[in-house]
Design a protein around this motif. Structure first.
Motif, mmCIF file in Angstrom:
data_model
loop_
_atom_site.group_PDB
_atom_site.id
_atom_site.type_symbol
_atom_site.label_atom_id
_atom_site.label_comp_id
_atom_site.label_asym_id
_atom_site.label_seq_id
_atom_site.Cartn_x
_atom_site.Cartn_y
_atom_site.Cartn_z
ATOM 1 N N PHE A 179 11.123 5.931 -45.604
ATOM 2 C CA PHE A 179 10.515 5.280 -46.756
ATOM 3 C C PHE A 179 9.000 5.411 -46.684
ATOM 4 O O PHE A 179 8.382 5.018 -45.691
ATOM 5 N N GLY A 180 8.393 5.961 -47.704
ATOM 6 C CA GLY A 180 6.948 5.980 -47.830
ATOM 7 C C GLY A 180 6.241 6.945 -46.894
ATOM 8 O O GLY A 180 6.846 7.804 -46.254
ATOM 9 N N THR A 181 4.920 6.774 -46.826
ATOM 10 C CA THR A 181 4.060 7.643 -46.029
ATOM 11 C C THR A 181 3.903 7.072 -44.625
ATOM 12 O O THR A 181 3.483 5.927 -44.460
ATOM 13 N N TYR A 182 4.241 7.847 -43.614
ATOM 14 C CA TYR A 182 4.101 7.394 -42.229
ATOM 15 C C TYR A 182 2.663 7.630 -41.757
ATOM 16 O O TYR A 182 2.392 8.510 -40.949
ATOM 17 N N GLY A 183 1.745 6.837 -42.283
ATOM 18 C CA GLY A 183 0.375 6.952 -41.816
ATOM 19 C C GLY A 183 0.217 6.338 -40.445
ATOM 20 O O GLY A 183 1.023 5.506 -40.023
ATOM 21 N N ASP A 184 -0.828 6.724 -39.728
ATOM 22 C CA ASP A 184 -1.000 6.224 -38.366
ATOM 23 C C ASP A 184 -1.613 4.830 -38.340
ATOM 24 O O ASP A 184 -1.601 4.172 -37.300
ATOM 25 N N ASP A 185 -2.162 4.348 -39.456
ATOM 26 C CA ASP A 185 -2.702 2.990 -39.519
ATOM 27 C C ASP A 185 -1.569 2.054 -39.937
ATOM 28 O O ASP A 185 -1.234 1.940 -41.118
ATOM 29 N N HIS A 186 -1.017 1.340 -38.971
ATOM 30 C CA HIS A 186 0.121 0.467 -39.248
ATOM 31 C C HIS A 186 -0.275 -0.782 -40.017
ATOM 32 O O HIS A 186 0.589 -1.533 -40.459
ATOM 33 N N THR A 187 -1.586 -1.026 -40.203
ATOM 34 C CA THR A 187 -2.020 -2.179 -40.986
ATOM 35 C C THR A 187 -2.191 -1.852 -42.465
ATOM 36 O O THR A 187 -2.536 -2.736 -43.257
ATOM 37 N N ASP A 189 -11.794 10.896 -36.789
ATOM 38 C CA ASP A 189 -10.854 11.236 -35.734
ATOM 39 C C ASP A 189 -11.539 12.222 -34.805
ATOM 40 O O ASP A 189 -12.092 13.223 -35.263
ATOM 41 N N LEU A 190 -11.482 11.964 -33.505
ATOM 42 C CA LEU A 190 -12.077 12.847 -32.515
ATOM 43 C C LEU A 190 -10.991 13.328 -31.566
ATOM 44 O O LEU A 190 -10.254 12.521 -30.988
ATOM 45 N N SER A 191 -10.873 14.653 -31.417
ATOM 46 C CA SER A 191 -9.900 15.253 -30.501
ATOM 47 C C SER A 191 -10.665 16.090 -29.478
ATOM 48 O O SER A 191 -10.905 17.286 -29.682
ATOM 49 N N PRO A 192 -11.086 15.474 -28.360
ATOM 50 C CA PRO A 192 -11.908 16.200 -27.384
ATOM 51 C C PRO A 192 -11.145 17.304 -26.671
ATOM 52 O O PRO A 192 -11.731 18.324 -26.311
ATOM 53 N N PHE A 223 -8.751 10.233 -30.742
ATOM 54 C CA PHE A 223 -9.330 8.903 -30.887
ATOM 55 C C PHE A 223 -9.672 8.685 -32.354
ATOM 56 O O PHE A 223 -10.294 9.545 -32.975
ATOM 57 N N THR A 224 -9.265 7.543 -32.881
ATOM 58 C CA THR A 224 -9.572 7.178 -34.263
ATOM 59 C C THR A 224 -10.406 5.914 -34.266
ATOM 60 O O THR A 224 -10.085 4.946 -33.580
ATOM 61 N N GLY A 265 -14.527 -9.865 -45.575
ATOM 62 C CA GLY A 265 -14.609 -9.778 -44.128
ATOM 63 C C GLY A 265 -14.640 -8.340 -43.655
ATOM 64 O O GLY A 265 -14.255 -7.422 -44.377
ATOM 65 N N ASN A 266 -15.131 -8.150 -42.422
ATOM 66 C CA ASN A 266 -15.263 -6.814 -41.847
ATOM 67 C C ASN A 266 -14.537 -6.754 -40.512
ATOM 68 O O ASN A 266 -14.406 -7.754 -39.808
ATOM 69 N N ASP A 267 -14.061 -5.561 -40.155
ATOM 70 C CA ASP A 267 -13.465 -5.364 -38.839
ATOM 71 C C ASP A 267 -13.587 -3.899 -38.447
ATOM 72 O O ASP A 267 -14.059 -3.059 -39.227
ATOM 73 N N VAL A 268 -13.195 -3.612 -37.235
ATOM 74 C CA VAL A 268 -13.183 -2.240 -36.713
ATOM 75 C C VAL A 268 -11.780 -1.946 -36.205
ATOM 76 O O VAL A 268 -11.195 -2.754 -35.473
ATOM 77 N N PHE A 269 -11.234 -0.817 -36.626
ATOM 78 C CA PHE A 269 -9.899 -0.401 -36.219
ATOM 79 C C PHE A 269 -10.041 0.800 -35.284
ATOM 80 O O PHE A 269 -10.640 1.820 -35.646
ATOM 81 N N VAL A 270 -9.534 0.662 -34.067
ATOM 82 C CA VAL A 270 -9.626 1.737 -33.065
ATOM 83 C C VAL A 270 -8.211 2.060 -32.580
ATOM 84 O O VAL A 270 -7.431 1.147 -32.274
ATOM 85 N N GLN A 271 -7.900 3.334 -32.505
ATOM 86 C CA GLN A 271 -6.556 3.756 -32.104
ATOM 87 C C GLN A 271 -6.651 5.035 -31.284
ATOM 88 O O GLN A 271 -7.531 5.888 -31.528
ATOM 89 N N THR A 272 -5.767 5.163 -30.318
ATOM 90 C CA THR A 272 -5.721 6.354 -29.474
ATOM 91 C C THR A 272 -4.318 6.940 -29.491
ATOM 92 O O THR A 272 -3.337 6.196 -29.384
#
Length: 255
Positions: A44-52, A221-224, A230-231, A244-251
């Motif tokens: 179902f839907g788009t499997y994006g990597d941001d689960h939020t 997105d950084l792929s060393p 790293f996102t 409100g503001n936040d930072v989303f970091v994912q590896t």
């Protein structure tokens, strides 16, 4: 993970750790058909990597609890650019850890055309729980993509989008309709470095036009090295009453 705190997460019947995917699969059948059975997410839907993302969280696709995973069977085919997938399942797998004993049933389907330069897909899902727990859910939507670089290499841009509409019924209360949309632009700055911008919208209750949330995300997105990504996204969320503001970091580690 749990958003309710360590104590609740460790003592809840569902447990703090659960299987997101645990299935057996037979694939590469004629017409690139596959069959799998076990614990999974519905097709179902788009499997994006941001689960939020709202297109995931509002339709029980963010896997933040074991209620989001299902136990069932999936059959799909992708002979080339066209594809189709059907899932039939038992809702939520928290019963494995002592949660709901009768979570009801569900089904989902997804089909469309995924070309090298563009894509257009449709998806639908139904979850029946007798109005209990998170209620009964009916949802449907469309997704799309555009890859201009396929036609002109000097424009290394990818566009993704989705719009999904749903209706939820809980107990004897009137049904409520909600919707979510997403549009994302990705630009390859150089090999291993990708700039991203995304706009998410959530209409929490379509009967109330003011009950809407917007989230704007900017980052990269950084792929060393191959297999490591790293996102990092700086995000701002605003509604008619707050901001409100936040930072989303994912590896991601790919192997």
């Amino acid at each position: 993970g749990r958003s309710t705190g360590t104590t609740d997460g460790l003592t809840s019947p569902e447990g703090p750790v659960f299987a997101r995917n645990a299935f057996v699969m037979v694939h590469e059948l004629p017409a690139m058909t596959w069959v799998k059975a076990g614990i999974m997410q519905p097709a179902f839907g788009t499997y994006g990597d941001d689960h939020t993302a709202f297109v995931r969280s509002m339709f029980e696709q963010d896997v933040s609890t074991s209620d989001d995973t299902v136990l069932g069977v999936e059959v799909g085919t992708a002979p080339n650019y066209p594809f189709a997938v059907v899932s039939v399942f038992r809702n939520n797998t928290s019963f494995i850890n002592g949660g709901a004993e009768d979570p009801g049933w569900g089904a989902s389907a997804q089909a469309g055309w995924r070309d090298l330069g563009w894509s257009l897909t449709g998806h639908t899902m139904i979850k029946q729980r007798g109005g209990l727990g998170r209620g009964d859910l009916v949802a449907a939507g469309v997704g799309w993509g555009l890859n201009p670089a396929y036609y002109w290499e000097k424009v290394p841009v990818t566009l993704l989008g989705e719009f999904t509409l749903g209706k939820r019924t809980m107990g004897t209360a009137p049904s409520t309709s909600h919707a979510a949309a997403m549009a994302e632009l990705s630009w390859i700055l150089r090999n291993g470095l990708l700039a991203r911008a995304r706009h998410d919208i959530a209409w929490m209750n379509l009967d109330n036009a003011q009950d809407v949330q917007h989230r704007l995300s900017l980052g990269f997105d950084l792929s060393p090295v191959p297999g490591v990504t790293f996102t990092a996204l700086a995000r701002t969320l605003w509604t008619p009453t707050m901001r409100g503001n936040d930072v989303f970091v994912q590896t991601h580690f790919w192997f």
